[in-house]
Design an enzyme around this catalytic site. Structure first.
Site, PDB file in Angstrom:
ATOM      1  NE  ARG A  47      -5.013  13.677 -10.312  1.00 46.57           N
ATOM      2  CZ  ARG A  47      -4.427  12.533 -10.119  1.00 46.57           C
ATOM      3  NH1 ARG A  47      -3.270  12.460  -9.516  1.00 46.57           N
ATOM      4  NH2 ARG A  47      -4.997  11.406 -10.492  1.00 46.57           N
ATOM      5  CD  GLU A 131       2.039  -4.121 -28.136  1.00 41.96           C
ATOM      6  OE1 GLU A 131       1.618  -4.346 -29.278  1.00 41.96           O
ATOM      7  OE2 GLU A 131       2.053  -4.995 -27.242  1.00 41.96           O
ATOM      8  N   GLY A 189       7.834   1.591  -9.191  1.00 42.44           N
ATOM      9  CA  GLY A 189       6.848   2.142 -10.125  1.00 42.44           C
ATOM     10  C   GLY A 189       6.090   1.064 -10.880  1.00 42.44           C
ATOM     11  CG  ASP A 203      -3.052  -4.538 -13.943  1.00 45.06           C
ATOM     12  OD1 ASP A 203      -3.165  -3.394 -14.404  1.00 45.06           O
ATOM     13  OD2 ASP A 203      -2.151  -5.335 -14.301  1.00 45.06           O
ATOM     14  CE  LYS A 207      -1.438  -5.129 -17.344  1.00 44.99           C
ATOM     15  NZ  LYS A 207      -0.445  -5.311 -16.273  1.00 44.99           N
ATOM     16  N   GLY A 316       6.858  -0.808 -15.451  1.00 46.36           N
ATOM     17  CA  GLY A 316       7.979   0.113 -15.231  1.00 46.36           C
ATOM     18  C   GLY A 316       7.983   1.189 -16.303  1.00 46.36           C
TER      19      GLY A 316
HETATM   20  N1  HSE Z   1       0.629  -2.578 -12.188  1.00 46.15           N
HETATM   21  C1  HSE Z   1       0.918  -3.158 -13.476  1.00 46.15           C
HETATM   22  C2  HSE Z   1       1.741  -4.403 -13.269  1.00 46.15           C
HETATM   23  C3  HSE Z   1       1.622  -2.155 -14.328  1.00 46.15           C
HETATM   24  O1  HSE Z   1       2.300  -4.572 -12.190  1.00 46.15           O
HETATM   25  O2  HSE Z   1       1.815  -5.236 -14.176  1.00 46.15           O
HETATM   26  C4  HSE Z   1       1.814  -2.575 -15.770  1.00 46.15           C
HETATM   27  O3  HSE Z   1       0.605  -2.724 -16.439  1.00 46.15           O
END
Ligand code: HSE
Length: 374
Positions: A47, A131, A189, A203, A207, A316
């Site tokens: 960006r 992956e 992070g 999230d 997954k 991470g």
């Molecule tokens: N925010 C996600 C987690 C990052 O905490 O698992 C990894 O996918």
């Protein structure tokens, strides 16, 4: 003899992107396989070009025009680490449409648009590998698709969100306040740009959809995967871990249990698939109970092999870059997409409910009712 170099464009230089770029600059040998073409970094889309240059990315690689970089003749492979739905989805479709292979960590785009992207990759002879989208750097998806490709899966259970697992275990084991634990996950992070995606279970649902694609051959609709906890009074609880109070965590510990955000999908009656991402109680001494901090764990049950588990760091930059680099190496040696060898998946809006848990429930002080998973 390996062929000419495969030219790689990286989109996004956030927590994971920076580590991938660092590997290209500092450890080029990690990007070579004995039986594959060498990989060469030809561009990085960000960006803010000035900020990225100040952060140490060579200025000649930088651009703020990701679509141009993807379309450039000098780009063979695209590594998409932008996150978010758009423009990532459009750019991924364009890359695959042009026959360019893609490595992506974008759980949201894969879960929401996986069926269309898979179709585009197959039609254009491009590879799509992802992956890093599940389990961070921990290999889960390729082993599922390849190593267990001839087994019949019946169940997937996992702790697949590092941020919420860190929150739950910091709160339960260190007495850390929710906001302090979340700050730690952000600083490290681990958290998403909008951490609501972590704590509300989105999230983990993304997954789970990706795991179910490889395990069951179906792209589920992530919006149909329940993410709300239950309450003893029969009302739905808040989403994800939002309803888990310190008192609930203490009550679970007292009962020899631990609360974890568990993503699960199972083959149930009639060949349907039940799926949910809900806070559940697991025995403290169990493998899930011992999965703490940013750790992820995915267990699958399959025939004829039985139970198989994958465990490791789930988020991470440094650890997740490992999965990106592994996918790049796989593309260099023509290993195909992450689903290579599996039949094309179908999309399904059908998500069945789970039967009542055999081990019952934990009724906690907040009024929340946690299924006990043995
Ligand atoms: N925010 C996600 C987690 C990052 O905490 O698992 C990894 O996918």
């Amino acid at each position: 003899m390996s062929g000419p170099p495969l030219r790689v464009a990286v989109l996004g230089a956030g927590v994971v992107g920076r580590e991938v770029i660092r590997a290209f600059l500092e450890r080029p040998e990690a990007l070579r396989t004995a039986d594959g073409a060498p990989l060469e970094l030809v561009g990085v889309a960000v960006r803010d070009v000035q900020q990225a240059a100040e952060g140490g990315i060579p200025a000649h690689l930088l651009t703020d025009a990701p679509a141009h970089l993807v379309a450039a003749q000098a780009t063979d492979i695209v590594v998409e680490l932008m996150g978010g739905e758009e423009p990532a989805r459009t750019i991924l479709s364009a890359a695959l449409g042009a026959g360019k292979s893609v490595v992506s960590a974008n759980k949201l785009v894969l879960a929401r648009h996986g069926a269309a992207l898979e179709d585009a990759a197959r039609r254009n002879g491009a590879f799509l590998r992802f992956e890093a989208a599940v389990g961070g750097g921990t290999p889960v998806l390729s082993p599922l698709a390849e190593g267990l490709g001839s087994d019949r899966l019946t169940r997937i259970r996992g702790i697949v969100n590092g941020t919420t697992n860190l929150l739950l275990t910091d709160m339960a084991e260190r007495g850390t306040a929710y906001t302090d634990a979340l700050r730690r996950a952000k600083r490290a992070g681990y958290a998403e740009a909008d951490p609501a995606s972590d704590v509300e279970g989105h999230d983990a649902a993304y997954k789970l959809v990706i795991l179910a694609r490889l395990g069951f051959g179906v792209w589920l609709d992530p919006d149909r995967v329940p993410r709300t906890g239950a309450r003893a009074d029969g009302e739905p609880g808040p989403a994800g871990i939002l309803g888990v109070s310190p008192e609930d965590l203490a009550a679970a510990t007292e009962a020899g249990l631990a609360i974890r955000l568990i993503a699960r999908a199972e083959l149930v009656r009639g060949g349907r698939i039940a799926a949910a991402v809900v806070p559940a109680a697991v025995p403290s001494g169990s493998a899930f109970g011992r999965t703490v901090g940013v750790g992820n764990r995915v267990e699958v049950e399959a025939a004829p092999i039985g139970r198989v588990a994958f465990e490791g760091p789930g988020a991470g930059g440094a650890s997740t870059s490992s999965a990106i680099l592994a996918d790049l190496r796989a593309i260099a040696r023509h290993a195909g997409s992450t689903w290579a060898g599996l039949a094309p998946a179908r999309a399904s809006a059908d998500v069945a409910a789970f039967p009542a848990p055999r081990a019952g429930h934990l009724d906690a002080p907040s009024g929340a009712r946690y299924p006990i998973l043995d």
